[in-house]
Write a protein that holds these residues in place. Structure first.
Motif, PDB file in Angstrom:
ATOM      1  N   ALA A  66       0.892  -1.276   0.036  1.00 34.96           N
ATOM      2  CA  ALA A  66      -0.203  -0.084   0.057  1.00 34.96           C
ATOM      3  C   ALA A  66       0.699   1.420   0.022  1.00 34.96           C
ATOM      4  CB  ALA A  66      -0.915   0.044   1.235  1.00 34.96           C
ATOM      5  N   ARG A  67       2.007   1.403   0.835  1.00 32.70           N
ATOM      6  CA  ARG A  67       2.648   2.259   0.791  1.00 32.70           C
ATOM      7  C   ARG A  67       3.530   2.632  -0.383  1.00 32.70           C
ATOM      8  NH1 ARG A  67       4.792   5.219   4.978  1.00 32.70           N
ATOM      9  NH2 ARG A  67       4.035   3.785   6.463  1.00 32.70           N
ATOM     10  N   LEU A  69       2.644   1.488  -3.365  1.00 37.98           N
ATOM     11  CA  LEU A  69       1.397   1.907  -4.448  1.00 37.98           C
ATOM     12  C   LEU A  69       1.141   3.323  -4.286  1.00 37.98           C
ATOM     13  CD1 LEU A  69      -0.974  -1.302  -4.449  1.00 37.98           C
ATOM     14  CD2 LEU A  69       0.203  -0.221  -6.539  1.00 37.98           C
ATOM     15  N   ASP A  70       1.024   4.069  -3.061  1.00 37.53           N
ATOM     16  CA  ASP A  70       0.609   5.109  -2.744  1.00 37.53           C
ATOM     17  C   ASP A  70       1.735   6.163  -3.361  1.00 37.53           C
ATOM     18  OD1 ASP A  70      -1.850   4.723  -1.642  1.00 37.53           O
ATOM     19  OD2 ASP A  70      -1.151   4.946   0.445  1.00 37.53           O
ATOM     20  N   HIS A  71       2.832   5.816  -3.527  1.00 41.02           N
ATOM     21  CA  HIS A  71       4.243   6.536  -3.851  1.00 41.02           C
ATOM     22  C   HIS A  71       4.312   6.633  -5.488  1.00 41.02           C
ATOM     23  CE1 HIS A  71       7.632   8.956  -3.190  1.00 41.02           C
ATOM     24  NE2 HIS A  71       8.402   7.988  -3.981  1.00 41.02           N
ATOM     25  N   SER A  73       1.638   5.608  -7.667  1.00 36.94           N
ATOM     26  CA  SER A  73       0.704   5.790  -8.570  1.00 36.94           C
ATOM     27  C   SER A  73       0.034   6.911  -8.306  1.00 36.94           C
ATOM     28  CB  SER A  73      -0.417   4.545  -7.686  1.00 36.94           C
ATOM     29  OG  SER A  73      -0.661   4.853  -6.584  1.00 36.94           O
ATOM     30  N   TYR A 103       5.005   8.117 -12.054  1.00 38.02           N
ATOM     31  CA  TYR A 103       3.816   7.375 -11.717  1.00 38.02           C
ATOM     32  C   TYR A 103       3.409   6.456 -12.622  1.00 38.02           C
ATOM     33  CZ  TYR A 103       3.417  11.477  -8.524  1.00 38.02           C
ATOM     34  OH  TYR A 103       3.479  12.442  -7.544  1.00 38.02           O
ATOM     35  N   ARG A 107      -4.469   4.835 -10.421  1.00 39.67           N
ATOM     36  CA  ARG A 107      -5.612   4.450  -9.609  1.00 39.67           C
ATOM     37  C   ARG A 107      -6.936   4.866 -10.177  1.00 39.67           C
ATOM     38  NH1 ARG A 107      -2.322   3.325  -4.831  1.00 39.67           N
ATOM     39  NH2 ARG A 107      -4.177   2.622  -3.683  1.00 39.67           N
ATOM     40  N   ASN A 112     -10.465   4.164  -5.506  1.00 42.63           N
ATOM     41  CA  ASN A 112      -8.980   4.232  -5.923  1.00 42.63           C
ATOM     42  C   ASN A 112      -8.385   2.928  -5.531  1.00 42.63           C
ATOM     43  OD1 ASN A 112      -9.138   6.402  -7.494  1.00 42.63           O
ATOM     44  ND2 ASN A 112      -8.470   7.823  -5.699  1.00 42.63           N
TER      45      ASN A 112
END
Length: 211
Positions: A66-67, A69-71, A73, A103, A107, A112
Protein backbone atom coordinates in the motif's frame (compact mmCIF):
# COMPACT_ATOMS: atom_id res chain seq x y z
CA UNK A 1 42.75 -13.78 -18.17
CA UNK A 2 39.40 -11.90 -18.45
CA UNK A 3 39.24 -8.37 -17.07
CA UNK A 4 37.03 -8.22 -13.95
CA UNK A 5 33.94 -6.08 -14.42
CA UNK A 6 33.15 -4.18 -11.24
CA UNK A 7 29.54 -4.21 -10.03
CA UNK A 8 27.86 -0.83 -9.80
CA UNK A 9 28.06 0.61 -6.32
CA UNK A 10 24.65 1.39 -4.82
CA UNK A 11 24.43 5.18 -4.88
CA UNK A 12 20.91 5.57 -3.52
CA UNK A 13 20.67 3.61 -0.29
CA UNK A 14 23.87 4.37 1.54
CA UNK A 15 24.46 7.10 4.10
CA UNK A 16 22.65 10.41 3.66
CA UNK A 17 20.86 9.40 0.43
CA UNK A 18 19.38 6.29 2.02
CA UNK A 19 18.33 8.21 5.12
CA UNK A 20 16.66 10.89 3.01
CA UNK A 21 14.84 8.30 0.91
CA UNK A 22 13.51 6.50 3.98
CA UNK A 23 12.31 9.75 5.56
CA UNK A 24 10.48 10.93 2.45
CA UNK A 25 9.13 7.63 1.07
CA UNK A 26 8.51 5.75 4.32
CA UNK A 27 10.47 2.59 3.58
CA UNK A 28 14.04 1.61 2.77
CA UNK A 29 15.27 1.51 -0.83
CA UNK A 30 15.65 -2.29 -0.63
CA UNK A 31 12.04 -2.64 0.53
CA UNK A 32 10.91 -0.27 -2.22
CA UNK A 33 12.71 -2.22 -4.95
CA UNK A 34 11.45 -5.61 -3.72
CA UNK A 35 7.85 -4.38 -3.48
CA UNK A 36 7.95 -2.58 -6.83
CA UNK A 37 9.23 -5.76 -8.47
CA UNK A 38 6.38 -7.72 -6.90
CA UNK A 39 3.89 -5.13 -8.24
CA UNK A 40 5.53 -5.34 -11.69
CA UNK A 41 5.12 -9.14 -11.76
CA UNK A 42 1.46 -8.76 -10.82
CA UNK A 43 0.83 -6.28 -13.63
CA UNK A 44 2.76 -8.36 -16.14
CA UNK A 45 0.03 -10.98 -15.78
CA UNK A 46 -2.83 -8.50 -15.70
CA UNK A 47 -2.73 -4.84 -16.70
CA UNK A 48 -5.26 -3.92 -13.99
CA UNK A 49 -5.38 -5.28 -10.43
CA UNK A 50 -7.11 -4.74 -7.13
CA UNK A 51 -4.23 -4.87 -4.65
CA UNK A 52 -6.36 -4.18 -1.56
CA UNK A 53 -7.73 -7.74 -1.50
CA UNK A 54 -4.41 -9.61 -1.60
CA UNK A 55 -3.01 -9.07 1.91
CA UNK A 56 0.50 -10.29 2.75
CA UNK A 57 1.82 -12.19 -0.27
CA UNK A 58 5.20 -13.62 -1.21
CA UNK A 59 6.98 -12.17 1.81
CA UNK A 60 5.80 -8.63 1.02
CA UNK A 61 3.37 -7.15 3.54
CA UNK A 62 0.08 -5.56 2.54
CA UNK A 63 1.13 -2.40 4.40
CA UNK A 64 4.33 -2.12 2.33
CA UNK A 65 2.46 -2.76 -0.92
CA UNK A 66 0.00 0.00 0.00
CA UNK A 67 2.83 2.41 0.85
CA UNK A 68 4.71 1.83 -2.40
CA UNK A 69 1.50 1.95 -4.45
CA UNK A 70 0.61 5.29 -2.89
CA UNK A 71 4.05 6.59 -3.84
CA UNK A 72 4.13 5.46 -7.50
CA UNK A 73 0.45 5.76 -8.44
CA UNK A 74 -1.87 8.66 -9.15
CA UNK A 75 -5.56 9.30 -9.83
CA UNK A 76 -6.59 10.05 -13.46
CA UNK A 77 -7.67 13.66 -12.88
CA UNK A 78 -4.41 14.53 -11.11
CA UNK A 79 -2.37 12.67 -13.75
CA UNK A 80 -4.08 14.66 -16.50
CA UNK A 81 -3.35 17.99 -14.79
CA UNK A 82 0.34 17.17 -14.17
CA UNK A 83 0.80 15.74 -17.68
CA UNK A 84 -0.63 18.93 -19.18
CA UNK A 85 1.86 21.00 -17.19
CA UNK A 86 4.81 18.75 -18.09
CA UNK A 87 4.07 18.68 -21.80
CA UNK A 88 2.96 22.24 -22.51
CA UNK A 89 4.89 24.56 -24.78
CA UNK A 90 6.70 24.06 -28.06
CA UNK A 91 8.99 21.22 -29.00
CA UNK A 92 8.54 17.65 -30.16
CA UNK A 93 6.20 15.61 -27.95
CA UNK A 94 8.64 12.65 -27.92
CA UNK A 95 11.24 14.75 -26.09
CA UNK A 96 8.94 15.88 -23.30
CA UNK A 97 8.74 14.17 -19.88
CA UNK A 98 6.02 11.59 -19.26
CA UNK A 99 3.88 11.41 -16.13
CA UNK A 100 4.16 7.59 -16.32
CA UNK A 101 7.88 7.70 -15.50
CA UNK A 102 7.03 9.27 -12.16
CA UNK A 103 3.74 7.46 -11.62
CA UNK A 104 3.69 4.21 -13.65
CA UNK A 105 0.34 3.22 -12.10
CA UNK A 106 -3.03 4.94 -12.46
CA UNK A 107 -5.55 4.41 -9.64
CA UNK A 108 -9.24 4.24 -10.47
CA UNK A 109 -12.58 3.09 -9.07
CA UNK A 110 -14.81 4.75 -6.48
CA UNK A 111 -12.20 4.35 -3.73
CA UNK A 112 -9.06 4.24 -5.89
CA UNK A 113 -8.35 0.63 -4.84
CA UNK A 114 -7.86 -0.60 -8.40
CA UNK A 115 -4.69 0.15 -10.36
CA UNK A 116 -3.79 -0.05 -14.02
CA UNK A 117 -0.29 -0.01 -15.48
CA UNK A 118 -0.30 1.10 -19.15
CA UNK A 119 3.41 0.18 -19.49
CA UNK A 120 4.45 -2.32 -16.75
CA UNK A 121 8.22 -2.09 -17.52
CA UNK A 122 8.09 1.52 -16.28
CA UNK A 123 7.44 0.10 -12.78
CA UNK A 124 10.90 -1.48 -12.92
CA UNK A 125 12.42 1.71 -14.27
CA UNK A 126 10.82 3.64 -11.40
CA UNK A 127 12.50 1.27 -8.92
CA UNK A 128 15.94 1.48 -10.57
CA UNK A 129 17.05 4.62 -12.41
CA UNK A 130 13.82 6.27 -11.25
CA UNK A 131 15.11 6.34 -7.67
CA UNK A 132 16.76 9.57 -8.79
CA UNK A 133 13.30 11.18 -8.66
CA UNK A 134 13.06 10.44 -4.93
CA UNK A 135 16.41 11.88 -3.88
CA UNK A 136 16.80 14.79 -6.29
CA UNK A 137 15.26 17.08 -3.69
CA UNK A 138 17.72 16.05 -0.97
CA UNK A 139 19.90 19.13 -1.37
CA UNK A 140 23.64 19.67 -1.01
CA UNK A 141 24.60 17.03 1.59
CA UNK A 142 22.82 14.22 -0.28
CA UNK A 143 24.20 15.16 -3.71
CA UNK A 144 27.73 15.82 -2.45
CA UNK A 145 27.76 12.33 -0.94
CA UNK A 146 26.37 10.71 -4.11
CA UNK A 147 28.74 12.68 -6.34
CA UNK A 148 31.84 11.60 -4.41
CA UNK A 149 30.88 7.93 -4.47
CA UNK A 150 29.92 8.09 -8.15
CA UNK A 151 33.36 9.50 -8.99
CA UNK A 152 35.02 6.76 -6.93
CA UNK A 153 33.02 4.11 -8.77
CA UNK A 154 34.04 5.59 -12.15
CA UNK A 155 37.71 5.59 -11.10
CA UNK A 156 37.56 1.96 -9.97
CA UNK A 157 35.74 0.92 -13.14
CA UNK A 158 38.13 2.69 -15.52
CA UNK A 159 41.14 1.37 -13.62
CA UNK A 160 39.84 -2.20 -13.97
CA UNK A 161 38.92 -1.87 -17.65
CA UNK A 162 41.88 0.16 -19.00
CA UNK A 163 44.86 -2.10 -18.43
CA UNK A 164 48.16 -0.25 -18.74
CA UNK A 165 46.64 3.18 -18.20
CA UNK A 166 46.98 5.35 -15.11
CA UNK A 167 43.68 6.60 -13.69
CA UNK A 168 43.91 9.58 -11.34
CA UNK A 169 41.23 11.38 -9.31
CA UNK A 170 40.85 15.14 -9.17
CA UNK A 171 43.74 17.08 -7.60
CA UNK A 172 44.84 20.68 -7.06
CA UNK A 173 47.63 22.28 -9.08
CA UNK A 174 49.19 25.69 -9.63
CA UNK A 175 50.69 28.31 -7.24
CA UNK A 176 49.75 27.93 -3.57
CA UNK A 177 47.61 31.06 -3.51
CA UNK A 178 45.84 30.35 -6.81
CA UNK A 179 45.40 26.59 -6.96
CA UNK A 180 42.68 25.14 -9.17
CA UNK A 181 41.07 21.72 -9.54
CA UNK A 182 41.74 19.37 -12.43
CA UNK A 183 38.76 17.61 -14.07
CA UNK A 184 37.25 14.79 -12.02
CA UNK A 185 39.29 11.99 -13.64
CA UNK A 186 42.45 11.96 -15.75
CA UNK A 187 43.45 8.86 -17.70
CA UNK A 188 47.13 8.81 -18.78
CA UNK A 189 49.42 6.57 -20.80
CA UNK A 190 53.17 7.00 -21.27
CA UNK A 191 53.11 10.24 -19.24
CA UNK A 192 50.48 11.83 -21.50
CA UNK A 193 46.83 12.47 -20.70
CA UNK A 194 44.64 10.43 -23.08
CA UNK A 195 41.20 10.94 -21.56
CA UNK A 196 39.59 13.66 -19.44
CA UNK A 197 36.39 12.79 -17.56
CA UNK A 198 33.86 15.01 -15.85
CA UNK A 199 31.33 12.95 -13.89
CA UNK A 200 27.77 14.07 -13.26
CA UNK A 201 25.63 12.02 -10.90
CA UNK A 202 22.51 14.04 -11.75
CA UNK A 203 20.38 13.46 -14.82
CA UNK A 204 20.57 16.01 -17.62
CA UNK A 205 17.30 17.84 -18.21
CA UNK A 206 15.37 16.59 -21.22
CA UNK A 207 15.66 20.00 -22.89
CA UNK A 208 19.48 19.85 -22.64
CA UNK A 209 19.67 16.18 -23.64
CA UNK A 210 17.72 16.60 -26.86
CA UNK A 211 18.52 20.19 -27.83
Amino acid sequence: EPTPVLPARPKFWERSAGDYFERTVGCSVCEFIETAFYIFVGHSNSVSRNWATLGDVGGVSAALIARVLDHISIAPAEAKAIAKELRHGSGHAAYKPSILRLYPLIRFGTTNIDAISPLPPLILQRASSGLFLDIVGGGGPVWNDIGKRFEKYCINYLDAMLDGFEVEPEFLYGPKKHQIHTPDILVSHNHAVRLVVEGKAKHMPLAARFS
